[in-house]
Design a protein around this motif. Structure first.
Motif, PDB file in Angstrom:
ATOM      1  N   PRO A  37       0.920  -0.854   0.488  1.00 43.40           N
ATOM      2  CA  PRO A  37      -0.121   0.148  -0.079  1.00 43.40           C
ATOM      3  C   PRO A  37       0.769   0.940  -0.252  1.00 43.40           C
ATOM      4  N   GLN A  38       0.531   2.406  -0.987  1.00 46.33           N
ATOM      5  CA  GLN A  38       1.012   3.277  -0.900  1.00 46.33           C
ATOM      6  C   GLN A  38       1.117   4.446   0.765  1.00 46.33           C
ATOM      7  N   THR A  39      -0.174   3.921   0.820  1.00 44.05           N
ATOM      8  CA  THR A  39      -0.311   4.715   2.067  1.00 44.05           C
ATOM      9  C   THR A  39       0.940   4.736   3.264  1.00 44.05           C
ATOM     10  N   TYR A  40       1.336   2.863   2.790  1.00 42.35           N
ATOM     11  CA  TYR A  40       1.940   2.912   3.980  1.00 42.35           C
ATOM     12  C   TYR A  40       3.650   2.768   3.908  1.00 42.35           C
ATOM     13  N   LEU A  41       4.060   3.097   2.663  1.00 45.51           N
ATOM     14  CA  LEU A  41       5.431   3.333   1.847  1.00 45.51           C
ATOM     15  C   LEU A  41       5.290   5.259   1.974  1.00 45.51           C
ATOM     16  N   ASP A  42       4.652   5.901   2.235  1.00 45.08           N
ATOM     17  CA  ASP A  42       4.575   6.773   2.241  1.00 45.08           C
ATOM     18  C   ASP A  42       4.795   7.393   3.811  1.00 45.08           C
TER      19      ASP A  42
END
Length: 111
Positions: A37-42
């Motif tokens: 998930p991009q939210t995790y990476l961000d």
């Protein structure tokens, strides 16, 4: 054609924690884009990772790759998790520092 400065592999020092955190976080954000998930990476934080590096410093075998005085890569090593390997065998985890300048294959110097 100019050649790149040699890549030096050396033991990590406590002073390297900020640079190693930058390599780790940016490496994860690059390598796992589209897979996690991009939210995790961000939400990954260089400052939090650097603090964690300081907490665990000296517990394992950490190495850095340095070129022209800048840390551009990091690796940690320790005993293998494969129970079938004899004592003395080890494994190396070296996240790719993709997206950071100066990474890639080049002659190595170890000190």
């Amino acid at each position: 054609m100019t050649s790149a400065a040699p890549l030096l592999i050396r033991p990590m020092t406590l002073d390297d924690c900020d640079a190693v955190a930058e390599v780790r976080v940016r490496g994860w954000q690059f390598a796992y884009a589209g897979l996690m998930p991009q939210t995790y990476l961000d939400a990954m934080s260089v400052a939090r990772d650097a603090a964690r590096r300081r907490e665990v410093f000296g517990r394992g075998g950490d190495l850095v790759a340095e070129r022209s005085g800048s840390v551009i890569g990091w690796a940690c090593h320790g005993p293998s998790r494969d129970r079938d390997l004899p004592p003395g065998e080890a494994e190396l985890y070296a996240p790719r520092s993709a997206g950071l300048p100066g990474s890639g294959f080049s002659p190595l110097t170890h000190r």
